[in-house]
Design an enzyme around this catalytic site. Sequence first.
Site, PDB file in Angstrom:
ATOM      1  N   SER A  69    -184.293  82.858 -42.494  1.00 54.73           N
ATOM      2  CA  SER A  69    -184.438  83.897 -41.465  1.00 54.73           C
ATOM      3  C   SER A  69    -183.364  84.424 -41.110  1.00 54.73           C
ATOM      4  O   SER A  69    -183.105  85.248 -39.892  1.00 54.73           O
ATOM      5  CB  SER A  69    -184.889  82.907 -40.189  1.00 54.73           C
ATOM      6  N   LYS A  72    -183.566  88.045 -40.423  1.00 56.88           N
ATOM      7  CA  LYS A  72    -183.964  88.728 -39.132  1.00 56.88           C
ATOM      8  C   LYS A  72    -182.549  89.429 -38.592  1.00 56.88           C
ATOM      9  O   LYS A  72    -182.956  90.357 -37.626  1.00 56.88           O
ATOM     10  CB  LYS A  72    -184.465  87.947 -38.076  1.00 56.88           C
ATOM     11  N   SER A 133    -186.677  82.427 -33.296  1.00 56.78           N
ATOM     12  CA  SER A 133    -186.792  82.959 -34.786  1.00 56.78           C
ATOM     13  C   SER A 133    -188.392  83.083 -34.937  1.00 56.78           C
ATOM     14  O   SER A 133    -189.046  82.845 -36.281  1.00 56.78           O
ATOM     15  CB  SER A 133    -186.257  82.004 -35.774  1.00 56.78           C
TER      16      SER A 133
END
Length: 431
Positions: A69, A72, A133
């Site tokens: 993640s 992102k 997230s």
Amino acid sequence: MKTSRKNKIFSIMIAAVLMFSMLAILPAGNTASAADNLGLPVKGAILIDADSGKILYEKNADQPLGIASMTKMLTEYILLDAINDGKIKWDQKYKVSEYAYKISQDRALSNVPLRADGEYTIKELYEAMAIYSANAATIAIAETIAGSETEFLTLMNKKAKELGLEDYHFVNATGLNNAQLQGMQPKGTSASDENKLPAKSVARLAYHLLKDHPEVLKTSSISRKTFREGTDDAIKMDNWNFMLPGLVAEYKGVDGLKTGTTDYAGQCFTGTAKRNDTRLIAVVMHAEGAEHMARFNAARTLFDYGFGQFTTEKIVPAGYTFKSQKSIPVKDGKEKNVKIATKDDISMMVKTSEVDDYQAKLVLTKKTLNAPAKKGTVVGHVEIDKKSSKDYGFIDSSASGADVVTTATAEKAGWFSLTFKKIGKFFANLF
């Protein structure tokens, strides 16, 4: 008993002698390497000064690894670009696609559940992505910007190239393994593939994100927030960055940036912390140890190392002139030469014990000027060399040195003067 005791003492003495002998024959250059071996149980790591981009430490920083993640951050970058360009608005509404809806219902993933018939503002989705997230929220943002996640990949690759990221491999906007996308992964990508970057490229992404969009910290620093507070869909979002104030791994000065976890990538973290006028960026890749905490323990070690052993020092002042070359020739000028000097200060973080090891090197890109030439004309730049031990350089080569410029205008000589110069040159060549 006495003989046994004497043997033990003798063995200890021999071991001590051998240890000191080995230390004595180590090359001088290994001293710094030993000092910089932080013993991090990670597959890759890097620590940089967020202001200058100076690399303070790295471990296996050039090997592409799973980033989960932390992906992102790139999605955030593209969204904030679109917001600044007026292409997307914070209060803009998003109607939930079947893809985003199905992913949002998977509570094994980090998610805020979205209603199939719901509408959500970009601001709500962005906060869910940056704080919690939330994966479906991230997909929703990608669809809003590009129409589909497949098209969004094109923007991700384009931005990665613009930022100078190396060895990048993106297959989705979230950082999930494609196998977790229920067969709806972007077209042209493998069903079990995952995003990859070297630690150095992750740090470069974070460096430019903070430079170009410092407002990202206003959201990444939020420890807790409720999604859709006051509605039936309200859900508490605890930031996965446990180093933020009030959370279990709290560290003074931490206000971002992004965690990541998948089976392939392991525990990952890009953290940033500021103390006084110093901001550091630490990247930890595939940390091994206690679940969730191993990455923060590694980041803590990196932050302690940076804040504890480095200071920002002025290596070269503005207006500095090099003894080896104080000026350069001017063709057709009133004066034969024009003086040159550094345009700005060069300051960077260095180990307190190694301040005197750095020296400035002049690199000329122009060895002569044609008159007229204005004051401040760039004729070269400065490179910083380290006399002893290893120096890791800068995360962005463009930040590595100051320009060298002319300190006065090089005016063109008059017609009369130029004519006599040509006559003089003619007779000099003749004889």
